[in-house]
Design an enzyme around this catalytic site. Structure first.
Site, mmCIF file in Angstrom:
data_model
loop_
_atom_site.group_PDB
_atom_site.id
_atom_site.type_symbol
_atom_site.label_atom_id
_atom_site.label_comp_id
_atom_site.label_asym_id
_atom_site.label_seq_id
_atom_site.Cartn_x
_atom_site.Cartn_y
_atom_site.Cartn_z
ATOM 1 N N GLU A 1 1.890 -7.966 8.960
ATOM 2 C CA GLU A 1 1.995 -6.503 8.965
ATOM 3 C C GLU A 1 2.932 -5.996 7.874
ATOM 4 O O GLU A 1 3.236 -4.806 7.783
ATOM 5 C CB GLU A 1 2.460 -6.008 10.342
ATOM 6 C CG GLU A 1 1.378 -6.032 11.401
ATOM 7 C CD GLU A 1 0.105 -5.317 10.944
ATOM 8 O OE1 GLU A 1 0.182 -4.193 10.459
ATOM 9 O OE2 GLU A 1 -0.984 -5.929 11.069
ATOM 10 N N ARG B 1 -3.220 -8.701 -20.394
ATOM 11 C CA ARG B 1 -4.121 -8.143 -21.419
ATOM 12 C C ARG B 1 -3.378 -7.308 -22.451
ATOM 13 O O ARG B 1 -3.838 -7.141 -23.565
ATOM 14 C CB ARG B 1 -5.186 -7.240 -20.766
ATOM 15 C CG ARG B 1 -6.152 -7.959 -19.894
ATOM 16 C CD ARG B 1 -7.135 -6.972 -19.260
ATOM 17 N NE ARG B 1 -7.910 -6.256 -20.258
ATOM 18 C CZ ARG B 1 -8.902 -6.788 -20.945
ATOM 19 N NH1 ARG B 1 -9.230 -8.035 -20.736
ATOM 20 N NH2 ARG B 1 -9.561 -6.076 -21.831
ATOM 21 N N ASP C 1 -10.527 0.120 -24.281
ATOM 22 C CA ASP C 1 -10.860 0.059 -22.857
ATOM 23 C C ASP C 1 -10.612 1.407 -22.182
ATOM 24 O O ASP C 1 -9.806 2.205 -22.663
ATOM 25 C CB ASP C 1 -9.981 -0.987 -22.153
ATOM 26 C CG ASP C 1 -10.503 -2.403 -22.337
ATOM 27 O OD1 ASP C 1 -11.688 -2.567 -22.684
ATOM 28 O OD2 ASP C 1 -9.710 -3.337 -22.124
ATOM 29 N N PRO D 1 0.822 -1.213 0.000
ATOM 30 C CA PRO D 1 0.000 0.000 0.000
ATOM 31 C C PRO D 1 0.856 1.264 0.000
ATOM 32 O O PRO D 1 0.368 2.347 -0.329
ATOM 33 C CB PRO D 1 -0.825 -0.112 1.299
ATOM 34 C CG PRO D 1 -0.236 -1.225 2.074
ATOM 35 C CD PRO D 1 0.617 -2.051 1.176
HETATM 36 C C1 LIG Z 1 -2.094 -6.216 5.983
HETATM 37 S S1 LIG Z 1 -1.048 -5.714 4.688
HETATM 38 C C2 LIG Z 1 0.193 -4.817 5.549
HETATM 39 C C3 LIG Z 1 -0.084 -3.355 5.537
HETATM 40 C C4 LIG Z 1 1.038 -2.508 6.155
HETATM 41 N N1 LIG Z 1 1.125 -2.700 7.572
HETATM 42 C C5 LIG Z 1 0.751 -1.047 5.877
HETATM 43 O O1 LIG Z 1 -0.051 -0.452 6.586
HETATM 44 O O2 LIG Z 1 1.283 -0.503 4.875
HETATM 45 C C6 LIG Z 1 -0.252 -7.199 4.205
HETATM 46 C C7 LIG Z 1 0.290 -7.200 2.790
HETATM 47 O O3 LIG Z 1 -0.762 -6.987 1.877
HETATM 48 C C8 LIG Z 1 -0.258 -6.373 0.712
HETATM 49 N N2 LIG Z 1 -1.102 -5.194 0.424
HETATM 50 C C9 LIG Z 1 -2.035 -4.665 1.240
HETATM 51 N N3 LIG Z 1 -2.641 -3.607 0.677
HETATM 52 C C10 LIG Z 1 -2.090 -3.456 -0.549
HETATM 53 C C11 LIG Z 1 -2.284 -2.534 -1.607
HETATM 54 N N4 LIG Z 1 -3.154 -1.532 -1.521
HETATM 55 N N5 LIG Z 1 -1.534 -2.683 -2.728
HETATM 56 C C12 LIG Z 1 -0.635 -3.672 -2.830
HETATM 57 N N6 LIG Z 1 -0.406 -4.573 -1.844
HETATM 58 C C13 LIG Z 1 -1.113 -4.472 -0.722
HETATM 59 C C14 LIG Z 1 1.205 -6.033 0.953
HETATM 60 O O4 LIG Z 1 2.022 -7.004 0.317
HETATM 61 C C15 LIG Z 1 1.316 -6.133 2.458
HETATM 62 O O5 LIG Z 1 2.598 -6.504 2.888
#
Ligand SMILES: C[S@@+](CC[C@H](N)C(=O)[O-])C[C@H]1O[C@@H](n2cnc3c(N)ncnc32)[C@H](O)[C@@H]1O
Length: 250
Positions: A115, A153, A168, A88
């Site tokens: 996490e 795609r 698209d 994220p």
């Molecule tokens: C619960 S999340 C961890 C979030 C992290 N503690 C933070 O707040 O940035 C677990 C995993 O989900 C993936 N993930 C969660 N949200 C994502 C997003 N919006 N885009 C890409 N990967 C995501 C990532 O690989 C991350 O390590």
């Protein structure tokens, strides 16, 4: 295009490899998915891949060693692969970024869990962090699947009609125009309006003009930010005016 999927849950990628457009791309060898599970690289009997964060706080973090060794195993298959961590905190994915990534022959996609991952691994091993949007999901696998699907795609020959990808939303910077299929009339849907007569006219020039007008109008209404970026020309501005006039008449 080759993808090295670094993940604790490789089985979830069946959704990609067994269905639809991506499934056919796998069958035809246009994309290849290889799996590297950090748990297979853990050194203790329990195959531990996570540990508590320094400084305290809730949850667990993925440890460096099993992740690093899984990434290195992927690098042994494709030495020069770029390593992408789904996060994220990464750069937000859009169609332009997809087009750039589609130029690569191979990518290693690292999915986090818990996490997240020890920061030192990100600094040392990862070339690029990609986010699928400003929200948090429980693991990187779904995000990696979004990335692989979007990239697939764009690869030549995957979607039967190249034009359909280029029409698209986002490909040329606008949202898609409204589409209709048979039957021409649905009594219970009278409030949703009829199929626009121009689409039944067989006049391809007029149809193309109508569609472009609708794409401009829809983008103006729903995503003015995209329209500013698109920077419509004079003719397109006139089309948009026409769209707005027609709307106010309806
Ligand atoms: C619960 S999340 C961890 C979030 C992290 N503690 C933070 O707040 O940035 C677990 C995993 O989900 C993936 N993930 C969660 N949200 C994502 C997003 N919006 N885009 C890409 N990967 C995501 C990532 O690989 C991350 O390590």
């Amino acid at each position: 295009m080759w993808f090295g999927m670094v993940s604790l849950f490789p089985e979830v990628f069946k959704a990609l490899s067994d269905y639809g457009v991506t499934g056919r791309a796998v069958d035809r060898g246009v994309i290849e998915l290889d799996y590297f599970n950090p748990r297979d690289f853990a050194l203790d009997k329990q195959h531990t891949v996570d540990d508590k964060p320094y400084g305290g706080g809730p949850g667990m973090l993925m440890k460096v060693q099993p992740m690093r060794d899984a990434i290195n195993a992927a690098r042994q298959v494709r030495e020069l692969s770029r390593v992408v961590y789904l996060s994220p905190c990464g750069q937000r994915l859009d169609q332009e970024e997809l087009k750039k990534l589609a130029e690569f022959d191979d990518l290693i996609l690292v999915s986090g869990r818990y996490e997240g991952v020890d920061e030192r691994l990100l600094k040392q091993e990862v070339d690029l962090e990609i986010s699928i949007g400003d929200y948090v999901i429980s693991g990187g696998e779904l995000a990696a699947m979004v990335l692989v699907d979007g990239l697939t795609r764009l690869l030549p020959g995957v979607v039967g009609d190249k034009e359909s990808v280029e029409r698209d939303s986002f490909f040329h910077g606008l949202l898609d125009y409204p589409q209709y299929t048979r039957p021409a009339e649905i009594k219970e849907y009278a409030e949703a309006g009829d199929v626009p007569p121009v689409l039944l006219s067989g006049n391809h020039l007029e149809i193309a003009r109508w569609r472009h007008k609708q794409a401009l109008g829809k983008t103006y209404e729903r995503r003015p930010d995209l329209l500013t970026q698109y920077n419509p020309g004079e003719k397109e501005k006139k089309l948009l005016e026409e769209y707005l006039e027609e709307k106010s008449l309806n």
